[in-house]
Design a protein around this motif. Structure first.
Motif, PDB file in Angstrom:
ATOM      1  N   ASP A 144      11.276   5.383 -13.739  1.00 29.53           N
ATOM      2  CA  ASP A 144      12.599   5.821 -13.291  1.00 29.53           C
ATOM      3  C   ASP A 144      13.611   5.841 -14.430  1.00 29.53           C
ATOM      4  O   ASP A 144      14.469   6.729 -14.494  1.00 29.53           O
ATOM      5  N   LYS A 145      13.520   4.865 -15.319  1.00 34.32           N
ATOM      6  CA  LYS A 145      14.531   4.720 -16.365  1.00 34.32           C
ATOM      7  C   LYS A 145      14.201   5.463 -17.657  1.00 34.32           C
ATOM      8  O   LYS A 145      15.111   5.897 -18.368  1.00 34.32           O
ATOM      9  N   ILE A 146      12.900   5.615 -17.970  1.00 33.20           N
ATOM     10  CA  ILE A 146      12.520   6.178 -19.275  1.00 33.20           C
ATOM     11  C   ILE A 146      11.625   7.404 -19.138  1.00 33.20           C
ATOM     12  O   ILE A 146      11.980   8.500 -19.596  1.00 33.20           O
ATOM     13  N   PHE A 147      10.447   7.233 -18.530  1.00 33.07           N
ATOM     14  CA  PHE A 147       9.437   8.287 -18.560  1.00 33.07           C
ATOM     15  C   PHE A 147       9.858   9.549 -17.797  1.00 33.07           C
ATOM     16  O   PHE A 147       9.843  10.653 -18.355  1.00 33.07           O
ATOM     17  N   ASP A 154       0.812  -1.221   0.000  1.00 32.13           N
ATOM     18  CA  ASP A 154       0.000   0.000   0.000  1.00 32.13           C
ATOM     19  C   ASP A 154       0.846   1.271   0.000  1.00 32.13           C
ATOM     20  O   ASP A 154       0.549   2.225  -0.729  1.00 32.13           O
ATOM     21  N   ARG A 155       1.886   1.285   0.815  1.00 35.33           N
ATOM     22  CA  ARG A 155       2.724   2.474   0.899  1.00 35.33           C
ATOM     23  C   ARG A 155       3.392   2.757  -0.452  1.00 35.33           C
ATOM     24  O   ARG A 155       3.416   3.904  -0.911  1.00 35.33           O
ATOM     25  N   PHE A 156       3.886   1.703  -1.082  1.00 35.54           N
ATOM     26  CA  PHE A 156       4.534   1.854  -2.387  1.00 35.54           C
ATOM     27  C   PHE A 156       3.540   2.359  -3.423  1.00 35.54           C
ATOM     28  O   PHE A 156       3.848   3.266  -4.210  1.00 35.54           O
ATOM     29  N   ALA A 157       2.343   1.763  -3.437  1.00 33.41           N
ATOM     30  CA  ALA A 157       1.318   2.151  -4.409  1.00 33.41           C
ATOM     31  C   ALA A 157       0.873   3.597  -4.187  1.00 33.41           C
ATOM     32  O   ALA A 157       0.707   4.363  -5.141  1.00 33.41           O
ATOM     33  N   ASN A 158       0.676   3.991  -2.924  1.00 34.41           N
ATOM     34  CA  ASN A 158       0.267   5.363  -2.623  1.00 34.41           C
ATOM     35  C   ASN A 158       1.328   6.372  -3.042  1.00 34.41           C
ATOM     36  O   ASN A 158       1.014   7.438  -3.588  1.00 34.41           O
ATOM     37  N   GLU A 159       2.587   6.040  -2.787  1.00 37.65           N
ATOM     38  CA  GLU A 159       3.678   6.934  -3.186  1.00 37.65           C
ATOM     39  C   GLU A 159       3.726   7.088  -4.701  1.00 37.65           C
ATOM     40  O   GLU A 159       3.956   8.184  -5.222  1.00 37.65           O
ATOM     41  N   TYR A 160       3.503   5.984  -5.399  1.00 35.63           N
ATOM     42  CA  TYR A 160       3.535   6.020  -6.861  1.00 35.63           C
ATOM     43  C   TYR A 160       2.418   6.914  -7.409  1.00 35.63           C
ATOM     44  O   TYR A 160       2.655   7.765  -8.274  1.00 35.63           O
TER      45      TYR A 160
END
Length: 228
Positions: free
Chosen positions: A149-152, A16-22
Motif C-alpha cells: 500500500d505504501k511503496i510497491f 483466510d479472507r484477507f489472505a485470499n484478497e491479497y
C-alpha cells in the motif's frame, strides 16, 4: 511447543479472507501489468514489420533500431519477470487452497497431540511443515500488505500510467503514420525505458521480500517457537 501455536493455527480461518484478497489482488495487478507489456511488444513488432514493408530509408531504420532495440530488450526481460511472478502467485494460491483442506487440519491435530504427550523429532518436523504450509501465506499477506500500500502499488501504478500514456495503437496504414509513430517513440523512448526499468526494480524488490526475506523470517520464528 507452546499451546498458543495450536491456538494460532486454529485461528487461521479468521485470516483466510484477507489472505485470499491479497493473492487475488496481486494476481490482478500482475495480469494487468503483463497485458501492458504484451501490448508494447505487439506495437514494437508492428513498427519493425512496417518499416521493412514500407522501406522508410537507412537513416530512419537506424533511428528506429536505436530506439526499439533497448525497449524491446527491456520488454523481454520484464516479461520474463512478470511471467515468473504469475507462476509464483498461482502456485501460492494453489498451495494455500490445499492447506485449507479439512484433512490437513486433522493431520495437524493428531500430530500435535502425539507431540504434546511424547516429543519426537520426526513429528516435530512434520508439524513445522504443516504450520508453514497453513500459516505462511496469511503471515506473508499481512506483512507485505503495508509495504504494498505504501511503496510497491503506488510505484507500480505510477510507472504503468507512464507506459499507458506512451502507448499508441497498432494501426499503421501508410508511410506517413509510420514516420509519426517513429518520431513519437524517439521522443518518448527515455520515459518508456525508465518506466520498464523502475517497474523491474519494484517487482524484483517484491520478489526479494516475498520469496526470500519473509520465508526466512517466518522460518526463523517457527524454529524458535519449537526450540523453546
Amino acid at each position: 511447543m507452546p499451546l498458543f501455536v495450536l491456538l494460532i493455527y486454529l485461528s487461521t480461518p479468521l485470516y483466510d479472507r484477507f489472505a485470499n484478497e491479497y493473492i487475488n489482488n496481486s494476481l490482478k495487478q500482475a495480469f494487468f501489468t503483463y497485458a501492458i507489456v504484451r501490448s508494447f511488444n505487439g506495437m514494437i513488432s508492428t513498427l519493425q514489420e512496417s518499416s521493412i514493408s514500407f522501406g522508410i530509408g537507412v537513416d530512419a531504420n537506424i533511428a528506429l533500431g536505436q530506439v526499439l532495440d533497448p525497449i524491446n530488450d527491456a520488454i523481454e526481460r520484464f516479461s520474463d519477470m512478470i511471467t515468473l511472478s504469475l507462476w509464483v502467485l498461482g502456485a501460492e494460491k494453489i498451495i494455500y487452497e490445499i492447506s485449507k483442506f479439512n484433512i490437513i487440519f486433522f493431520i495437524f491435530l493428531i500430530l500435535f497431540i502425539v507431540y504434546f504427550f511424547k516429543e519426537s523429532k520426526l513429528v516435530k518436523s512434520f508439524l513445522m511443515i504443516l504450520i508453514i504450509l497453513r500459516l505462511f501465506i496469511p503471515f506473508s499477506a499481512i506483512s507485505s500488505s503495508y509495504l504494498d500500500d505504501k511503496i510497491f502499488k503506488p510505484s507500480i501504478d505510477k510507472y504503468e500510467k507512464v507506459l499507458i500514456k506512451t502507448k499508441t495503437d497498432n494501426n499503421i496504414s501508410n508511410i506517413s503514420s509510420l514516420k509519426e509513430k517513429i518520431k513519437f517513440y524517439i521522443k518518448n523512448s527515455e520515459n518508456i525505458l525508465n518506466a520498464f526499468i523502475n517497474l523491474s526494480i519494484v517487482y524484483f524488490s517484491k520478489f526479494l521480500l516475498n520469496l526470500i526475506l519473509l520465508p526466512l523470517l517466518f522460518g526463523w520464528i517457527i524454529k524458535n517457537i519449537f526450540t523453546k
